[in-house]
Enzyme design. Structure first.
Site, mmCIF file in Angstrom:
data_model
loop_
_atom_site.group_PDB
_atom_site.id
_atom_site.type_symbol
_atom_site.label_atom_id
_atom_site.label_comp_id
_atom_site.label_asym_id
_atom_site.label_seq_id
_atom_site.Cartn_x
_atom_site.Cartn_y
_atom_site.Cartn_z
ATOM 1 N N HIS A 108 0.802 -1.228 0.000
ATOM 2 C CA HIS A 108 0.000 0.000 0.000
ATOM 3 C C HIS A 108 0.835 1.280 0.000
ATOM 4 O O HIS A 108 0.263 2.377 -0.070
ATOM 5 C CB HIS A 108 -0.926 0.028 1.215
ATOM 6 C CG HIS A 108 -1.944 -1.065 1.251
ATOM 7 N ND1 HIS A 108 -2.789 -1.332 0.193
ATOM 8 C CD2 HIS A 108 -2.250 -1.976 2.220
ATOM 9 C CE1 HIS A 108 -3.571 -2.349 0.514
ATOM 10 N NE2 HIS A 108 -3.259 -2.772 1.726
ATOM 11 N N HIS B 288 -6.636 -7.350 0.543
ATOM 12 C CA HIS B 288 -6.768 -5.947 0.161
ATOM 13 C C HIS B 288 -6.104 -5.694 -1.193
ATOM 14 O O HIS B 288 -5.099 -6.329 -1.526
ATOM 15 C CB HIS B 288 -6.136 -5.042 1.221
ATOM 16 C CG HIS B 288 -6.703 -5.244 2.594
ATOM 17 N ND1 HIS B 288 -6.244 -6.233 3.444
ATOM 18 C CD2 HIS B 288 -7.694 -4.614 3.257
ATOM 19 C CE1 HIS B 288 -6.923 -6.196 4.580
ATOM 20 N NE2 HIS B 288 -7.822 -5.223 4.488
#
Length: 354
Positions: A101, A139
Protein backbone atom coordinates in the site's frame (compact mmCIF):
# COMPACT_ATOMS: atom_id res chain seq x y z
CA UNK A 1 10.89 -18.50 10.95
CA UNK A 2 10.90 -19.93 14.49
CA UNK A 3 8.29 -22.46 13.44
CA UNK A 4 10.22 -23.46 10.32
CA UNK A 5 13.36 -23.94 12.39
CA UNK A 6 11.44 -26.03 14.91
CA UNK A 7 10.26 -28.19 12.01
CA UNK A 8 13.87 -28.74 10.95
CA UNK A 9 13.15 -26.94 7.68
CA UNK A 10 15.33 -23.82 7.97
CA UNK A 11 19.07 -24.38 8.17
CA UNK A 12 21.64 -21.62 8.42
CA UNK A 13 22.69 -22.24 4.82
CA UNK A 14 19.21 -21.24 3.62
CA UNK A 15 18.90 -18.03 5.60
CA UNK A 16 20.38 -14.64 4.78
CA UNK A 17 20.01 -11.54 6.94
CA UNK A 18 18.60 -8.46 5.29
CA UNK A 19 20.57 -5.26 4.89
CA UNK A 20 18.77 -2.10 5.87
CA UNK A 21 18.13 -0.07 2.72
CA UNK A 22 19.87 3.28 2.70
CA UNK A 23 17.81 6.35 1.81
CA UNK A 24 19.49 6.69 -1.58
CA UNK A 25 18.46 3.14 -2.49
CA UNK A 26 14.85 3.93 -1.59
CA UNK A 27 14.86 6.92 -3.92
CA UNK A 28 14.55 4.48 -6.82
CA UNK A 29 10.80 4.97 -6.22
CA UNK A 30 10.14 6.89 -2.99
CA UNK A 31 10.67 10.65 -2.94
CA UNK A 32 13.56 12.19 -1.04
CA UNK A 33 11.19 14.36 1.00
CA UNK A 34 9.14 11.36 2.09
CA UNK A 35 12.11 9.22 3.08
CA UNK A 36 13.54 12.15 5.05
CA UNK A 37 10.19 12.67 6.79
CA UNK A 38 10.02 9.00 7.74
CA UNK A 39 13.51 9.15 9.24
CA UNK A 40 12.69 12.34 11.11
CA UNK A 41 9.50 10.86 12.53
CA UNK A 42 11.48 7.91 13.92
CA UNK A 43 14.17 10.16 15.40
CA UNK A 44 11.76 12.61 17.01
CA UNK A 45 9.03 10.12 17.93
CA UNK A 46 6.33 12.43 16.63
CA UNK A 47 5.09 14.12 13.46
CA UNK A 48 3.86 17.60 12.70
CA UNK A 49 0.42 18.24 11.30
CA UNK A 50 2.05 19.15 8.00
CA UNK A 51 3.84 15.77 7.85
CA UNK A 52 0.61 13.99 8.71
CA UNK A 53 -1.29 15.81 5.99
CA UNK A 54 1.35 15.40 3.31
CA UNK A 55 2.77 11.95 4.02
CA UNK A 56 0.05 10.16 5.96
CA UNK A 57 2.32 9.55 8.96
CA UNK A 58 1.07 9.54 12.53
CA UNK A 59 -2.41 8.26 11.71
CA UNK A 60 -4.32 5.26 13.07
CA UNK A 61 -3.27 3.25 10.00
CA UNK A 62 0.31 4.52 9.95
CA UNK A 63 1.23 5.19 13.58
CA UNK A 64 4.46 6.56 14.94
CA UNK A 65 6.56 3.84 16.61
CA UNK A 66 10.24 3.52 17.57
CA UNK A 67 11.34 1.56 14.47
CA UNK A 68 9.08 3.18 11.90
CA UNK A 69 11.96 3.78 9.47
CA UNK A 70 14.34 0.98 10.43
CA UNK A 71 11.81 -1.82 10.26
CA UNK A 72 10.36 -1.05 6.80
CA UNK A 73 13.82 -0.08 5.50
CA UNK A 74 15.05 -3.54 6.51
CA UNK A 75 12.16 -5.21 4.68
CA UNK A 76 12.86 -2.97 1.69
CA UNK A 77 16.53 -3.93 1.84
CA UNK A 78 15.56 -7.59 1.62
CA UNK A 79 13.40 -6.95 -1.45
CA UNK A 80 16.13 -4.94 -3.15
CA UNK A 81 18.63 -7.70 -2.40
CA UNK A 82 16.20 -10.35 -3.63
CA UNK A 83 15.90 -8.56 -6.96
CA UNK A 84 19.67 -8.63 -7.38
CA UNK A 85 20.05 -12.27 -6.31
CA UNK A 86 17.27 -13.43 -8.61
CA UNK A 87 18.99 -11.98 -11.66
CA UNK A 88 20.72 -15.36 -11.95
CA UNK A 89 17.51 -17.28 -11.23
CA UNK A 90 16.22 -19.08 -8.15
CA UNK A 91 13.57 -18.92 -5.43
CA UNK A 92 13.43 -16.54 -2.46
CA UNK A 93 10.90 -16.37 0.38
CA UNK A 94 10.73 -12.96 2.07
CA UNK A 95 7.86 -13.16 4.57
CA UNK A 96 8.71 -9.77 6.08
CA UNK A 97 7.86 -8.12 2.75
CA UNK A 98 4.61 -7.55 0.91
CA UNK A 99 3.85 -3.97 2.03
CA UNK A 100 1.83 -3.19 -1.08
CA UNK A 101 0.00 0.00 0.00
CA UNK A 102 2.97 2.39 0.16
CA UNK A 103 3.08 5.26 -2.33
CA UNK A 104 6.10 7.29 -3.48
CA UNK A 105 5.31 10.17 -1.14
CA UNK A 106 2.87 8.67 1.34
CA UNK A 107 2.32 5.78 3.75
CA UNK A 108 -0.86 3.71 3.62
CA UNK A 109 -2.40 0.78 5.46
CA UNK A 110 0.57 0.02 7.78
CA UNK A 111 2.88 0.19 4.73
CA UNK A 112 5.55 2.87 5.10
CA UNK A 113 7.63 1.72 2.11
CA UNK A 114 6.52 -0.38 -0.85
CA UNK A 115 8.93 -3.29 -0.93
CA UNK A 116 7.11 -5.22 -3.72
CA UNK A 117 7.66 -2.24 -6.04
CA UNK A 118 11.29 -2.01 -4.95
CA UNK A 119 11.77 -5.74 -5.57
CA UNK A 120 10.37 -5.53 -9.11
CA UNK A 121 12.42 -2.42 -9.91
CA UNK A 122 15.51 -4.14 -8.53
CA UNK A 123 14.89 -7.13 -10.81
CA UNK A 124 14.39 -4.93 -13.82
CA UNK A 125 17.53 -2.96 -13.04
CA UNK A 126 19.40 -6.29 -12.88
CA UNK A 127 18.21 -7.20 -16.37
CA UNK A 128 14.94 -9.08 -15.78
CA UNK A 129 12.44 -7.86 -18.37
CA UNK A 130 8.96 -9.36 -17.89
CA UNK A 131 7.55 -9.69 -14.36
CA UNK A 132 4.19 -11.12 -13.30
CA UNK A 133 2.98 -9.83 -9.92
CA UNK A 134 0.19 -11.82 -8.26
CA UNK A 135 -1.45 -10.52 -5.09
CA UNK A 136 -3.83 -12.72 -3.08
CA UNK A 137 -3.95 -10.50 0.00
CA UNK A 138 -7.45 -9.58 1.15
CA UNK A 139 -6.77 -5.95 0.16
CA UNK A 140 -6.12 -4.44 -3.26
CA UNK A 141 -2.49 -3.79 -4.17
CA UNK A 142 -3.05 -0.08 -4.85
CA UNK A 143 0.56 1.04 -4.43
CA UNK A 144 1.93 -1.60 -6.79
CA UNK A 145 -0.68 -0.74 -9.39
CA UNK A 146 0.23 2.93 -9.06
CA UNK A 147 3.84 2.03 -9.83
CA UNK A 148 3.33 -0.24 -12.83
CA UNK A 149 -0.03 0.58 -14.42
CA UNK A 150 0.60 0.81 -18.16
CA UNK A 151 3.96 -0.98 -17.99
CA UNK A 152 4.02 -3.28 -21.01
CA UNK A 153 6.37 -5.73 -19.32
CA UNK A 154 4.62 -6.09 -15.98
CA UNK A 155 1.43 -8.11 -15.49
CA UNK A 156 -0.51 -7.28 -12.32
CA UNK A 157 -3.18 -9.61 -10.90
CA UNK A 158 -4.98 -8.78 -7.66
CA UNK A 159 -7.73 -10.81 -6.00
CA UNK A 160 -9.19 -8.88 -3.06
CA UNK A 161 -12.35 -8.42 -1.02
CA UNK A 162 -14.83 -5.97 -2.53
CA UNK A 163 -15.88 -2.86 -0.58
CA UNK A 164 -12.81 -3.26 1.62
CA UNK A 165 -10.15 -0.57 2.22
CA UNK A 166 -8.47 0.95 0.16
CA UNK A 167 -11.66 0.77 -1.98
CA UNK A 168 -9.70 0.56 -5.23
CA UNK A 169 -9.21 -2.29 -7.70
CA UNK A 170 -12.68 -2.33 -9.22
CA UNK A 171 -13.37 -4.90 -11.94
CA UNK A 172 -13.34 -2.20 -14.61
CA UNK A 173 -9.97 -0.78 -13.53
CA UNK A 174 -7.34 -2.26 -15.85
CA UNK A 175 -4.50 0.22 -15.34
CA UNK A 176 -4.13 0.88 -19.04
CA UNK A 177 -4.38 -2.78 -20.04
CA UNK A 178 -1.95 -4.72 -17.86
CA UNK A 179 -3.92 -4.99 -14.59
CA UNK A 180 -6.42 -7.73 -13.80
CA UNK A 181 -8.42 -6.71 -10.74
CA UNK A 182 -10.84 -9.20 -9.24
CA UNK A 183 -12.92 -7.91 -6.33
CA UNK A 184 -14.51 -10.90 -4.60
CA UNK A 185 -17.55 -11.04 -2.30
CA UNK A 186 -17.52 -11.81 1.39
CA UNK A 187 -17.31 -15.46 2.24
CA UNK A 188 -14.95 -16.43 -0.60
CA UNK A 189 -14.38 -20.19 -0.24
CA UNK A 190 -11.66 -22.60 -1.32
CA UNK A 191 -13.61 -23.84 -4.34
CA UNK A 192 -14.04 -20.30 -5.64
CA UNK A 193 -10.35 -19.55 -5.07
CA UNK A 194 -9.43 -22.71 -6.98
CA UNK A 195 -11.48 -21.42 -9.91
CA UNK A 196 -9.73 -18.04 -9.69
CA UNK A 197 -6.39 -19.84 -9.62
CA UNK A 198 -7.07 -22.08 -12.60
CA UNK A 199 -9.14 -19.82 -14.84
CA UNK A 200 -7.44 -16.50 -14.21
CA UNK A 201 -4.11 -16.54 -12.39
CA UNK A 202 -2.38 -19.55 -13.94
CA UNK A 203 -3.73 -19.02 -17.44
CA UNK A 204 -2.81 -15.33 -17.48
CA UNK A 205 0.67 -15.88 -16.08
CA UNK A 206 1.41 -18.76 -18.43
CA UNK A 207 0.26 -16.74 -21.44
CA UNK A 208 2.31 -13.74 -20.33
CA UNK A 209 5.46 -15.92 -20.15
CA UNK A 210 7.25 -13.85 -17.50
CA UNK A 211 10.95 -13.96 -16.70
CA UNK A 212 10.06 -13.65 -13.00
CA UNK A 213 7.04 -14.16 -10.77
CA UNK A 214 6.37 -12.22 -7.57
CA UNK A 215 3.63 -13.63 -5.32
CA UNK A 216 2.32 -11.45 -2.52
CA UNK A 217 0.93 -14.14 -0.22
CA UNK A 218 -0.94 -12.07 2.36
CA UNK A 219 -2.47 -14.25 5.08
CA UNK A 220 -5.44 -12.01 5.84
CA UNK A 221 -7.80 -13.79 3.42
CA UNK A 222 -8.17 -16.84 5.69
CA UNK A 223 -11.30 -17.26 7.77
CA UNK A 224 -9.64 -16.56 11.15
CA UNK A 225 -8.30 -13.14 10.22
CA UNK A 226 -10.03 -10.17 11.89
CA UNK A 227 -9.53 -7.66 9.06
CA UNK A 228 -11.38 -9.42 6.26
CA UNK A 229 -14.59 -11.37 5.80
CA UNK A 230 -13.24 -14.02 3.48
CA UNK A 231 -13.34 -17.67 4.49
CA UNK A 232 -10.39 -19.37 2.83
CA UNK A 233 -8.28 -22.07 4.40
CA UNK A 234 -4.52 -21.86 4.06
CA UNK A 235 -4.76 -24.67 1.50
CA UNK A 236 -6.01 -22.08 -1.01
CA UNK A 237 -2.82 -20.02 -0.70
CA UNK A 238 -0.62 -23.09 -0.89
CA UNK A 239 -2.39 -24.32 -4.01
CA UNK A 240 -1.86 -20.97 -5.76
CA UNK A 241 1.83 -21.26 -4.90
CA UNK A 242 2.04 -24.84 -6.17
CA UNK A 243 0.35 -23.83 -9.41
CA UNK A 244 2.77 -20.97 -10.01
CA UNK A 245 5.76 -23.20 -9.21
CA UNK A 246 4.55 -25.73 -11.77
CA UNK A 247 4.80 -23.11 -14.54
CA UNK A 248 8.58 -23.44 -14.39
CA UNK A 249 9.43 -19.75 -14.34
CA UNK A 250 13.18 -19.36 -13.62
CA UNK A 251 12.68 -16.74 -10.89
CA UNK A 252 10.18 -16.75 -8.03
CA UNK A 253 9.92 -14.32 -5.13
CA UNK A 254 7.29 -15.03 -2.46
CA UNK A 255 6.44 -12.13 -0.16
CA UNK A 256 4.35 -11.95 2.98
CA UNK A 257 1.76 -9.21 3.34
CA UNK A 258 -1.32 -8.79 5.48
CA UNK A 259 -2.21 -11.11 8.33
CA UNK A 260 -3.40 -10.18 11.81
CA UNK A 261 -3.90 -13.51 13.55
CA UNK A 262 -0.43 -14.73 14.63
CA UNK A 263 -1.38 -18.41 14.54
CA UNK A 264 -2.85 -18.36 11.05
CA UNK A 265 0.01 -16.21 9.74
CA UNK A 266 2.72 -18.45 11.21
CA UNK A 267 1.09 -21.67 10.05
CA UNK A 268 0.37 -20.38 6.53
CA UNK A 269 3.81 -18.92 5.84
CA UNK A 270 5.64 -21.87 7.37
CA UNK A 271 3.66 -24.05 4.99
CA UNK A 272 4.78 -21.79 2.13
CA UNK A 273 8.40 -22.38 3.10
CA UNK A 274 7.81 -26.12 3.34
CA UNK A 275 6.22 -26.26 -0.12
CA UNK A 276 9.04 -24.23 -1.67
CA UNK A 277 11.49 -26.79 -0.30
CA UNK A 278 9.50 -29.90 -1.20
CA UNK A 279 8.64 -30.88 2.38
CA UNK A 280 5.50 -32.83 3.21
CA UNK A 281 3.05 -30.98 5.44
CA UNK A 282 2.67 -33.28 8.48
CA UNK A 283 -0.69 -34.18 9.98
CA UNK A 284 0.66 -33.44 13.47
CA UNK A 285 3.43 -31.02 14.40
CA UNK A 286 6.45 -32.22 16.35
CA UNK A 287 6.61 -31.08 20.01
CA UNK A 288 9.20 -28.37 19.27
CA UNK A 289 6.95 -26.74 16.67
CA UNK A 290 3.87 -27.07 18.85
CA UNK A 291 5.74 -25.26 21.63
CA UNK A 292 6.34 -22.29 19.33
CA UNK A 293 2.63 -21.96 18.63
CA UNK A 294 1.58 -22.46 22.26
CA UNK A 295 3.90 -19.62 23.28
CA UNK A 296 1.94 -17.08 21.21
CA UNK A 297 -0.55 -14.71 22.83
CA UNK A 298 -3.29 -12.67 21.14
CA UNK A 299 -6.14 -10.87 22.84
CA UNK A 300 -8.44 -10.48 19.84
CA UNK A 301 -11.97 -11.63 20.60
CA UNK A 302 -12.31 -13.52 17.28
CA UNK A 303 -10.64 -16.66 18.53
CA UNK A 304 -7.53 -15.27 20.15
CA UNK A 305 -8.67 -15.60 23.73
CA UNK A 306 -9.76 -19.23 23.34
CA UNK A 307 -7.77 -20.56 20.40
CA UNK A 308 -8.84 -23.96 19.04
CA UNK A 309 -6.48 -26.87 19.59
CA UNK A 310 -5.59 -27.30 15.91
CA UNK A 311 -3.93 -23.88 15.88
CA UNK A 312 -1.26 -25.45 18.13
CA UNK A 313 -0.93 -28.90 16.61
CA UNK A 314 -1.19 -28.52 12.82
CA UNK A 315 -0.06 -26.40 9.91
CA UNK A 316 -2.87 -27.33 7.53
CA UNK A 317 -6.40 -25.98 7.96
CA UNK A 318 -9.39 -28.17 7.21
CA UNK A 319 -10.49 -27.40 3.61
CA UNK A 320 -13.32 -24.89 3.25
CA UNK A 321 -15.09 -25.79 0.00
CA UNK A 322 -18.35 -24.31 -1.20
CA UNK A 323 -20.37 -23.32 -4.25
CA UNK A 324 -19.03 -21.03 -6.96
CA UNK A 325 -21.45 -18.15 -6.67
CA UNK A 326 -22.78 -16.46 -9.83
CA UNK A 327 -21.07 -13.14 -9.13
CA UNK A 328 -17.68 -14.83 -8.87
CA UNK A 329 -18.22 -16.78 -12.09
CA UNK A 330 -19.44 -13.69 -13.95
CA UNK A 331 -16.49 -11.55 -12.88
CA UNK A 332 -14.05 -14.27 -13.84
CA UNK A 333 -15.65 -14.54 -17.26
CA UNK A 334 -15.27 -10.79 -17.81
CA UNK A 335 -11.60 -10.80 -16.81
CA UNK A 336 -10.73 -13.91 -18.78
CA UNK A 337 -12.07 -12.27 -21.92
CA UNK A 338 -9.69 -9.32 -21.63
CA UNK A 339 -6.47 -9.16 -23.66
CA UNK A 340 -4.31 -8.95 -20.52
CA UNK A 341 -5.67 -12.31 -19.40
CA UNK A 342 -4.57 -13.81 -22.70
CA UNK A 343 -0.99 -12.59 -22.39
CA UNK A 344 -1.34 -9.88 -25.05
CA UNK A 345 -0.18 -6.89 -23.03
CA UNK A 346 3.07 -6.34 -24.92
CA UNK A 347 2.83 -6.72 -28.68
CA UNK A 348 -0.84 -6.55 -29.62
CA UNK A 349 -2.30 -4.02 -27.21
CA UNK A 350 -1.35 -0.35 -27.33
CA UNK A 351 -0.79 1.01 -23.82
CA UNK A 352 -0.55 4.78 -23.35
CA UNK A 353 2.72 6.18 -22.02
CA UNK A 354 2.69 7.27 -18.40
Amino acid sequence: MDLARAMGWLGSDQYRGSPRAKPKALHIWHTEDYVAALQRAETEGRVSQAMRDRHGLGTVSNPVFPEMFRRPATAAGASLLAGELLAEGGVIHHPGGGTHHGFPDRAGGFCYLNDPVLAILSMKRAGVRRVAYIDIDAHHSDGVEHAFAGDRDTLLISSHEERRWPFTGALAEDGGGNCLNLPVPRGLNDTEMASIRDRLILQAVEAFAPDAIVLQCGADAVAEDPLSRLTLSNNAHWDVLRGLMALGCPRLLVLGGGGYNPWSVGRLWTGVWGILNGHEIPDRLPPEAEAVLRALHWSNARGGRNPPEHWFTTLRDAPRPGPIRPEVAERLAILCARPAAMGRTTEQQPIPAR
